[in-house]
Motif scaffolding. Structure first.
Motif, PDB file in Angstrom:
ATOM      1  N   TYR A 165       0.836  -1.200   0.000  1.00 36.27           N
ATOM      2  CA  TYR A 165       0.000   0.000   0.000  1.00 36.27           C
ATOM      3  C   TYR A 165       0.872   1.252   0.000  1.00 36.27           C
ATOM      4  O   TYR A 165       0.601   2.220  -0.727  1.00 36.27           O
ATOM      5  N   ARG A 168       2.214   1.622  -3.499  1.00 31.94           N
ATOM      6  CA  ARG A 168       1.170   2.076  -4.431  1.00 31.94           C
ATOM      7  C   ARG A 168       0.898   3.563  -4.252  1.00 31.94           C
ATOM      8  O   ARG A 168       0.629   4.282  -5.212  1.00 31.94           O
ATOM      9  N   LEU A 179      -6.425  -4.344  -6.726  1.00 32.93           N
ATOM     10  CA  LEU A 179      -5.490  -4.092  -5.620  1.00 32.93           C
ATOM     11  C   LEU A 179      -6.214  -3.548  -4.386  1.00 32.93           C
ATOM     12  O   LEU A 179      -5.898  -3.931  -3.264  1.00 32.93           O
ATOM     13  N   ILE A 180      -7.183  -2.675  -4.578  1.00 38.86           N
ATOM     14  CA  ILE A 180      -7.943  -2.154  -3.431  1.00 38.86           C
ATOM     15  C   ILE A 180      -8.746  -3.288  -2.800  1.00 38.86           C
ATOM     16  O   ILE A 180      -8.741  -3.469  -1.581  1.00 38.86           O
ATOM     17  N   SER A 183      -6.598  -5.697  -0.899  1.00 37.36           N
ATOM     18  CA  SER A 183      -6.037  -5.029   0.280  1.00 37.36           C
ATOM     19  C   SER A 183      -7.061  -5.011   1.430  1.00 37.36           C
ATOM     20  O   SER A 183      -6.766  -5.420   2.556  1.00 37.36           O
ATOM     21  N   ILE A 184      -8.266  -4.558   1.135  1.00 36.34           N
ATOM     22  CA  ILE A 184      -9.296  -4.466   2.172  1.00 36.34           C
ATOM     23  C   ILE A 184      -9.682  -5.855   2.679  1.00 36.34           C
ATOM     24  O   ILE A 184      -9.735  -6.103   3.885  1.00 36.34           O
ATOM     25  N   LYS A 187      -7.207  -7.685   5.074  1.00 39.28           N
ATOM     26  CA  LYS A 187      -7.181  -7.204   6.462  1.00 39.28           C
ATOM     27  C   LYS A 187      -8.361  -7.759   7.274  1.00 39.28           C
ATOM     28  O   LYS A 187      -8.210  -8.121   8.439  1.00 39.28           O
ATOM     29  N   PHE A 207     -13.987   7.794  -1.160  1.00 38.69           N
ATOM     30  CA  PHE A 207     -12.828   7.339  -1.881  1.00 38.69           C
ATOM     31  C   PHE A 207     -13.230   7.004  -3.330  1.00 38.69           C
ATOM     32  O   PHE A 207     -12.544   7.346  -4.291  1.00 38.69           O
TER      33      PHE A 207
HETATM   34  N1  URA Z   1      -8.018   1.175   1.620  1.00 47.00           N
HETATM   35  C1  URA Z   1      -7.289   0.049   1.795  1.00 47.00           C
HETATM   36  O1  URA Z   1      -7.282  -0.511   2.883  1.00 47.00           O
HETATM   37  N2  URA Z   1      -6.574  -0.420   0.772  1.00 47.00           N
HETATM   38  C2  URA Z   1      -6.540   0.162  -0.422  1.00 47.00           C
HETATM   39  O2  URA Z   1      -5.870  -0.330  -1.308  1.00 47.00           O
HETATM   40  C3  URA Z   1      -7.287   1.336  -0.605  1.00 47.00           C
HETATM   41  C4  URA Z   1      -8.030   1.813   0.434  1.00 47.00           C
END
Ligand code: URA
Ligand code: CA
Length: 434
Positions: A165, A168, A179-180, A183-184, A187, A207
């Motif tokens: 992140y 990026r 990728l977003i 990523s989310i 987690k 966003f």
């Molecule tokens: N929030 C995130 O956690 N990851 C991203 O890639 C973008 C926004």
């Protein structure tokens, strides 16, 4: 395997295998793959995209790059909610106690905020005595007992995502849906969720400013979740104006209390019932969304939702009596009104710029080191579509400094009044279930 060959493969629009993605993420996390090669790869992904399989594999590879939280000692299906972020978004504070009150276990790991207001933990600290420094065992015991507890972020969760992140962010590759989405989702999965409800915001304050992009992101995340065995649903909700009235930490706790009593702002109430119904349904506490919704309405009406908040606050050292007397939370010294300059209809409340005004008052952090003032913030008195008369207060400013001229100027710039009647934007734009 050589990383240069994999960059070339993605550059030419071909699909990376599970083994190749594993090689990339492991190599990047441990430092074998340098930033310049990873930058080239993320740019190739930005232009060529990723297939469903690639996205699911990337997500799980990032999950396994670090620690994962084991919530198996908590009874029931653990449903987590994630919001892509907005201004004055009080939903987490309402939803936790609300769904816990119907028996859905809420084991929340949360952080501090950067930007317009604090994160969930900062907000909860407006309740005198409340703290999140509890041991894992205590956390699990509390969730089993009260169905809700919040713990601070600990451990080394998804280090691959952290590193990627950051890369990026400085290589113009944040705005890539695969990728977003990975990523989310990585987690949430690393934090122990069995099922996930996503609140994807769209509009000026979000966003994802564009509805089609928000829809595409929601679809991508739902597909990843379902592909890796976590039932996932998404709601696409409006963030063209702030949600509810309150923006600020103690003010949002008060707004959450009001909403749990059934006396909150209509939009916040409605969004919490929508997202909450999905959570109750995915937790298998109801057999339909309609049934889930009526269960939630019932605990608001009979006081159980509010009681759950009180029990939760007290179990973590907080003064539960704030529920009956919110003035026990930090109070701002000055209350200043922002009068409308003309008659008309509120046509625009640019959420992120209102958020900046709240941050200037001290409600949020400009940098990681900034201190938050829990008492300050904004209360919107009008929302989009409402009629105003010259002199009516558009916003009440809660401040600890006497001079709020800059904040007022920012708010006048953010809130537009038009001569023509304006329709309020829809709250929920769409839902994605599979
Ligand atoms: N929030 C995130 O956690 N990851 C991203 O890639 C973008 C926004
Ligand atoms: Ca709010």
């Amino acid at each position: 395997m050589r990383i240069v060959d994999l960059i070339e493969k993605k550059r030419d629009g071909k699909e990376l295998t599970k083994e190749e993605i594993s090689f990339i993420i492991k190599g990047y996390t441990n430092g074998d793959i340098p930033d310049y090669q990873m930058s080239a790869l993320t740019m190739a992904i930005f232009f060529k995209g990723m297939t469903k399989e690639e996205r699911a594999n990337l997500t799980m590879e990032m999950v396994h790059s670090g620690d994962t939280i084991d919530l198996s000692k908590i009874e029931g299906i653990k449903v987590d909610k994630h919001s892509t972020g907005g201004v004055g978004d009080t939903t987490t504070l309402v939803l936790g106690p609300l769904v816990a009150a119907v028996g859905v276990p809420v084991a929340k790991m949360s952080g501090r905020g950067l930007g317009h207001t604090g994160g969930t933990i900062d907000k909860l600290e407006a309740v005198p005595g409340f703290h999140v420094e509890i041991e894992n065992e205590e956390f699990i015991k509390l969730v089993n007992q009260n169905k809700i507890a919040v713990i601070g972020q600990s451990g080394n969760l998804t280090p691959a995502d952290k590193k990627l992140y950051a890369l990026r962010d400085v290589t113009a590759t944040v705005d890539s849906i695969p990728l977003i989405a990975s990523s989310i989702m990585s987690k949430k999965i690393a934090a122990g969720a069995d099922a996930i409800v996503l609140d994807v915001k769209t509009g000026a304050g979000a966003f994802m400013k564009d509805l089609d992009d928000a829809r595409e992101l929601a679809q991508a995340m739902v597909e990843i979740g379902n592909a890796v065995g976590r039932k996932t649903m998404a709601v696409i909700s409006d963030m063209s104006q702030p949600l509810g009235y309150a923006i600020g930490n103690a003010l949002e706790i008060k707004e959450a209390i009001d909403t749990l009593k059934g006396e909150g702002p209509e939009d916040l109430h409605e969004l919490c019932l929508t997202l909450g119904s999905y959570m109750v349904f995915l937790a298998e506490k109801a057999s339909s969304l309609e049934e889930a919704r009526s269960m939630l309405e019932e605990v608001i009406q009979n006081g159980k939702a509010l009681e759950t908040l009180k029990v939760f606050l007290e179990a973590q050292g907080g003064d539960g009596s704030v529920v009956d007397d919110p003035s026990k939370m930090p109070q701002a010294k000055y209350k200043v009104e922002l009068p409308a300059k003309e008659d008309g209809y509120v046509s625009e409340i640019v959420a992120d710029s209102v958020g900046v005004a709240a941050m200037w008052l001290g409600a949020g952090r400009a940098t990681k080191e900034s201190e938050i003032d829990l008492a300050v913030g904004l209360m919107l008195n009008k929302k989009i579509g409402e009629a105003v008369k010259k002199g009516d207060s558009l916003v009440t400013i809660y401040s600890n400094q006497e001079d709020v001229e800059q904040v007022k100027a920012k708010l006048y710039e953010s809130i537009k009044v038009s001569q023509q009647a304006v329709e309020a934007p829809p709250l929920v734009h769409d839902t994605v279930k599979e």
